[in-house]
Scaffold this motif. Structure first.
Motif, short mmCIF file in Angstrom:
data_model
loop_
_atom_site.label_atom_id
_atom_site.label_comp_id
_atom_site.label_asym_id
_atom_site.label_seq_id
_atom_site.Cartn_x
_atom_site.Cartn_y
_atom_site.Cartn_z
N LYS A 257 59.41 59.10 32.10
CA LYS A 257 59.86 58.01 31.80
C LYS A 257 60.02 57.85 33.81
CE LYS A 257 63.54 58.60 28.18
NZ LYS A 257 64.53 58.96 27.67
N LYS A 258 59.70 57.83 34.24
CA LYS A 258 59.43 57.79 36.72
C LYS A 258 59.03 55.87 35.98
CE LYS A 258 59.30 61.05 38.65
NZ LYS A 258 60.75 61.95 39.56
N LYS A 259 59.36 54.88 36.49
CA LYS A 259 59.26 54.11 37.05
C LYS A 259 57.39 53.67 37.48
CE LYS A 259 61.52 49.51 38.45
NZ LYS A 259 61.53 49.19 36.76
N PRO A 260 57.14 52.96 36.73
CA PRO A 260 55.90 52.44 37.37
C PRO A 260 56.34 51.34 38.46
CG PRO A 260 56.14 50.78 35.01
CD PRO A 260 57.57 52.15 35.46
N LYS A 261 55.23 52.07 39.36
CA LYS A 261 54.54 51.24 40.13
C LYS A 261 53.81 49.84 40.41
CE LYS A 261 53.09 51.64 45.47
NZ LYS A 261 52.95 52.96 46.43
N LEU A 262 54.14 48.51 40.08
CA LEU A 262 53.67 46.99 39.32
C LEU A 262 54.09 46.76 40.71
CD1 LEU A 262 56.24 46.62 36.47
CD2 LEU A 262 53.77 47.66 36.85
N LEU A 263 53.82 46.77 41.66
CA LEU A 263 54.14 46.14 43.43
C LEU A 263 52.85 46.72 44.23
CD1 LEU A 263 57.56 45.49 44.29
CD2 LEU A 263 56.24 43.87 43.07
N ASN A 264 52.33 45.81 44.68
CA ASN A 264 51.23 46.15 45.66
C ASN A 264 51.83 45.32 47.01
OD1 ASN A 264 50.48 43.63 46.84
ND2 ASN A 264 49.40 43.02 45.45
N LYS A 265 51.25 46.11 48.34
CA LYS A 265 51.79 46.37 49.13
C LYS A 265 52.52 45.32 49.86
CE LYS A 265 49.12 50.25 51.29
NZ LYS A 265 48.36 50.38 53.07
N PHE A 266 51.76 43.32 49.69
CA PHE A 266 52.02 42.55 49.75
C PHE A 266 53.38 41.80 48.99
CE2 PHE A 266 52.24 38.38 47.84
CZ PHE A 266 52.23 37.53 49.64
N GLU A 267 53.00 42.32 48.10
CA GLU A 267 54.25 42.30 46.52
C GLU A 267 55.74 42.34 46.93
OE1 GLU A 267 51.30 41.10 42.67
OE2 GLU A 267 52.03 43.27 43.36
N LYS A 268 55.54 43.40 47.93
CA LYS A 268 57.24 44.26 48.59
C LYS A 268 57.44 43.39 49.46
CE LYS A 268 55.33 49.05 47.57
NZ LYS A 268 55.09 50.06 48.21
N THR A 269 56.87 42.13 50.36
CA THR A 269 57.93 41.78 50.53
C THR A 269 58.34 40.78 50.16
OG1 THR A 269 55.83 40.24 51.24
CG2 THR A 269 56.16 42.69 52.87
N ILE A 270 58.29 40.23 48.78
CA ILE A 270 58.27 38.89 48.65
C ILE A 270 59.34 39.59 47.25
CG2 ILE A 270 56.52 37.00 48.39
CD1 ILE A 270 55.61 37.43 45.97
N LYS A 271 59.22 41.04 47.40
CA LYS A 271 59.99 41.26 46.06
C LYS A 271 61.74 40.27 45.75
CE LYS A 271 62.45 45.81 44.41
NZ LYS A 271 63.24 45.20 44.28
N THR A 272 62.12 40.35 46.87
CA THR A 272 63.30 39.92 46.10
C THR A 272 63.19 38.19 45.43
OG1 THR A 272 64.11 40.25 47.97
CG2 THR A 272 65.65 38.76 47.23
N GLU A 273 62.04 37.57 45.48
CA GLU A 273 61.96 36.54 44.76
C GLU A 273 61.19 36.30 43.44
OE1 GLU A 273 59.66 33.08 47.45
OE2 GLU A 273 59.21 35.00 48.48
N ILE A 274 60.18 37.42 43.17
CA ILE A 274 60.24 37.93 41.73
C ILE A 274 60.94 39.25 41.40
CG2 ILE A 274 58.66 40.08 40.59
CD1 ILE A 274 56.43 39.69 43.37
N ASP A 275 62.15 39.26 41.41
CA ASP A 275 63.56 40.03 41.18
C ASP A 275 63.94 38.84 40.16
OD1 ASP A 275 62.17 41.91 41.45
OD2 ASP A 275 63.75 42.89 43.18
N ALA A 276 63.91 37.69 41.64
CA ALA A 276 65.23 36.34 40.92
C ALA A 276 64.90 35.99 39.60
CB ALA A 276 65.03 35.60 42.06
N ALA A 277 63.32 36.01 39.37
CA ALA A 277 62.38 34.98 38.81
C ALA A 277 63.18 35.69 37.02
CB ALA A 277 61.08 35.04 38.87
N GLU A 278 62.16 37.27 37.59
CA GLU A 278 62.56 38.15 36.22
C GLU A 278 63.92 38.27 36.08
OE1 GLU A 278 60.44 40.95 33.79
OE2 GLU A 278 60.26 39.49 35.23
N LYS A 279 65.12 37.73 36.80
CA LYS A 279 66.71 38.00 36.33
C LYS A 279 66.62 37.23 35.05
CE LYS A 279 71.05 39.21 37.88
NZ LYS A 279 70.78 40.37 37.52
N LEU A 280 66.28 36.33 35.38
CA LEU A 280 65.49 34.67 34.42
C LEU A 280 65.66 34.86 33.06
CD1 LEU A 280 65.24 31.61 36.50
CD2 LEU A 280 67.43 32.57 36.38
N ARG A 281 64.23 35.79 33.04
CA ARG A 281 63.68 36.51 31.95
C ARG A 281 64.40 36.69 31.22
NH1 ARG A 281 60.93 40.06 30.05
NH2 ARG A 281 60.16 41.26 31.44
#
Length: 687
Positions: A257-281
């Protein structure tokens, strides 16, 4: 009035001077009135709220072109929102800035009054702010809910995602409840194979999206987080201390049940924006989530995670809209995400798995096969992916390729239960009965995901019966206890729940008295037409192809199949077909057949059950030898009579013997179960 009283009580209570009434009819303190309304030390907070909120509700009044009692409104709003003094001084009325432009104006009032939608940028900002709030650590760690789970942004490597949801429904629940017909196409079944009791369809392993049901919401590909390893050592030391005491299978389960690693290095810098959109979904706001991810894709076109989020949101919207077109769009977006550079291996795996799954759901089996083949090429060590590939081959009827895949899996992982039951199923379809038994049995005993399925209990029991092994009923009983069979005797797999269940029926029980009388009154006409087409040189009677015979010869001549008339056949027996035309309970039975059946001496039909409880089977005796022909249903054995109708429920186990000196000829007419509604008869899928 109560609001004024409450508002007044918020002031200091050391002195209670007499109140006077101002020109708006509102009581104010005498000290304030005497000074001409000047600011006193005890009233400055009240007046700042008056000034600030006066502008707020004036804008609302402008929108409605209405008059507002500002004193009452201010009192209510002050009580409800309780602005503090510093917020009023700094102009921080962010609660009313609904359009995100930094101030409060008429446009904000329109949003607050529901006359205008909130911009996506504001929704993203609010979701981002909410997800950015850090919760204090607690001991023990709080339980993880099914709600939003942000991506893992840690730098250290994590185990690749291991999906425990196989292509076959692990619950094995095949109870059918007729639903409104959906716009999404029905998923396909495994192609017809030899070796199945009663009908070819019973050897088909149906994909988990049943034909009559609107699809359940898709589980997200991101599994629940069991715990955060870094915090375990610091806050929950007892977990490591007691690790040795935990069973090994539990530890393995946690590792999976280890969590998958879905973010590359650049995406970690925009993680907050991705999380915000994901929260809506995650909250089911799929339309807003689609717009939010579309914005992110425009901003970051090379981000695989943004593209994957867009695909998931489109997928969710397709389910909400029941739209094939939207689902096809999601399938395309999944492909785009998997092909972007710098996509992590976990994201590629998750994306292509979802794509194959949705392709299968739409009935695009060969496209799903190509997607899974690509996955196996990228991740050759992942046995779960190979198992899914084997299923994909079965779905298009390529048993040989599926067999090779499962042989490869078992060569690497000999204890893989999922591969074993499927490999055993294939062997049985090849009529390798004895060879199939250990694979089916060991696979079921493994308890691996995807093995607890009624179809595997069904085929294991059938194989054991054919080998003369009475332990078959032990497996039927286990299948019944697991909820796959209605009883040990009634083992049909495609059922409607709650229908009356009994092995033998009388004409009165069925309510189809008129049909029975028509058949019995005209049995000689029906017999004569059947005998006229029995000449083997005509080729109209074909051998039974369902692998139900232990020995002997058994031929059939079909007039209706799955509710469809065989026009060419009916031209050979026009009187018989003409008699049946006015009985839709028979000619419209999409889960049955109407056919002649001839059985030669020395024939034995294995014990078997039909595929569904939605029909009853009528046998009209046409040519019946005086002795040697009999049929058993459950533990009750009967014989046919010429000109008489026998009625039984073939979802119960039945068996046939023909030990006479001449052929036996009967006319088989399947009818809908009388308790099915007209709506169910129209919407149930054919079998």
């Amino acid at each position: 009035m109560a609001p004024r009283k409450n508002f007044r009580n918020q002031a200091k209570k050391e002195v209670k001077p007499a109140a006077v009434v101002n020109k708006n009819g509102v009581k104010v303190e005498a000290s304030v009135a005497a000074s001409g309304g000047g600011f006193s030390g005890t009233k400055i907070f009240t007046w700042f709220m008056v000034l600030a909120l006066l502008g707020v509700w004036s804008s609302v009044a402008v929108v409605w072109f209405d008059l507002v009692d500002y004193d009452n409104v201010i009192a209510e709003r002050a009580k409800e929102f309780r602005f503090n003094f510093s917020e009023v001084l700094q102009g921080k009325l962010s609660a009313y800035d609904a359009d995100g432009d930094g101030d409060f104006d008429v446009e904000d009032a329109k949003v607050l009054l529901g006359l205008k939608e909130r911009p996506v940028s504001v929704l993203l900002r609010e979701a981002k702010e909410e997800s950015a709030v850090k919760e204090p650590a607690a001991v023990p760690l709080p339980p993880i809910s099914d709600d939003f789970i942000p991506d893992d942004s840690r730098d250290e490597a994590t185990h690749p995602y291991e999906d425990e949801n196989n292509a076959i429904d692990t619950k094995g629940e095949l109870v059918e409840k007729a639903q409104p017909q959906q716009t999404l196409e029905e998923s396909k079944q495994y192609n017809n194979q030899p070796g199945s009791p009663e009908t070819k369809e019973t050897v088909q392993l149906r994909y988990n999206a049943e034909a009559e049901s609107v699809p359940e919401p898709e589980a997200d590909v991101e599994p629940e987080v069991e715990s955060v390893p870094e915090l375990e050592a610091e806050f929950v030391p007892e977990l490591k201390e007691n690790a040795e005491d935990q069973p090994k299978d539990k530890l393995k389960e946690k590792a999976k049940k280890k969590k998958p690693k879905l973010l590359n290095k650049f995406e970690k810098t925009i993680k907050t924006e991705i999380d915000a959109a994901e929260k809506l979904r995650k909250k089911g706001k799929v339309e807003e989530a689609v717009r939010a991810f579309e914005t992110l894709v425009l901003q970051y076109p090379q981000s695989p995670r943004c593209r994957y989020g867009k695909a998931l949101a489109e997928d969710g919207l397709a389910e909400k809209m029941l739209s094939n077109d939207m689902l096809q769009k999601a399938i395309g977006t999944y492909k785009e995400a998997s092909e972007l550079p710098n996509a992590t291996p976990d994201l590629i795996k998750a994306t292509l798995k979802k794509r194959a799954e949705r392709q299968q759901f739409l009935g695009r089996m060969r496209g799903a096969l190509a997607t899974l083949e690509k996955l196996v090429q990228i991740f050759p060590e992942d046995m779960a992916l190979k198992n899914d590939l084997g299923v994909a081959h079965l779905l298009i009827g390529d048993n040989n390729s599926a067999k090779r895949v499962y042989e490869e899996v078992l060569a690497t992982a000999p204890s893989d239960g999922f591969a074993k039951v499927h490999y055993g199923f294939i062997l049985k379809s090849e009529n390798k009965i004895a060879e199939s038994i250990p694979f089916l049995r060991d696979g079921l005993e493994s308890g691996d995901p995807g093995t607890d399925d009624g179809r595997f209990y069904f085929h294991l029991g059938d194989a054991l019966q054919r080998m003369g092994d009475d332990s078959a009923y032990k497996w039927y009983e286990r299948g019944h206890q697991r909820g796959h069979f209605a009883s040990v005797w009634q083992r049909s797999l495609y059922n409607v729940d709650g229908l009356k269940a009994q092995p033998w029926w009388t004409p009165k029980d069925t309510g189809y008295m008129d049909l029975v009388k028509t058949l019995e009154r005209n049995w000689r006409i029906i017999r004569d037409e059947a005998q006229s087409v029995m000449d083997k040189t005509t080729g109209l009677f074909v051998p039974e192809e369902e692998n139900l015979r232990e020995k002997g010869e058994w031929g059939q001549f079909t007039l209706w199949q799955q509710g469809k008339k065989a026009g060419e056949s009916c031209r050979s027996v026009p009187k018989t077909c003409g008699l049946l035309e006015r009985y839709p309970e028979a000619t419209g039975c999409k889960r049955g057949q109407i056919k002649f059946s001839v059985m030669q001496p020395g024939t034995h039909v294995w014990p078997h059950t039909g595929p569904t409880n939605c029909r009853l089977r009528m046998h009209l005796g046409l040519v019946i030898p005086k002795t040697g022909c009999k049929i058993r249903c459950t533990n009750d054995t009967r014989a046919w009579e010429e000109g008489k109708v026998l009625i039984f429920d073939d979802s119960f186990e039945h068996e046939v013997w023909q030990d006479a000196d001449s052929y036996r000829l009967i006319f088989i007419v399947d009818v809908w179960h009388p308790e099915l509604t007209q709506y169910q008869r129209q919407t149930l899928s054919p079998i």
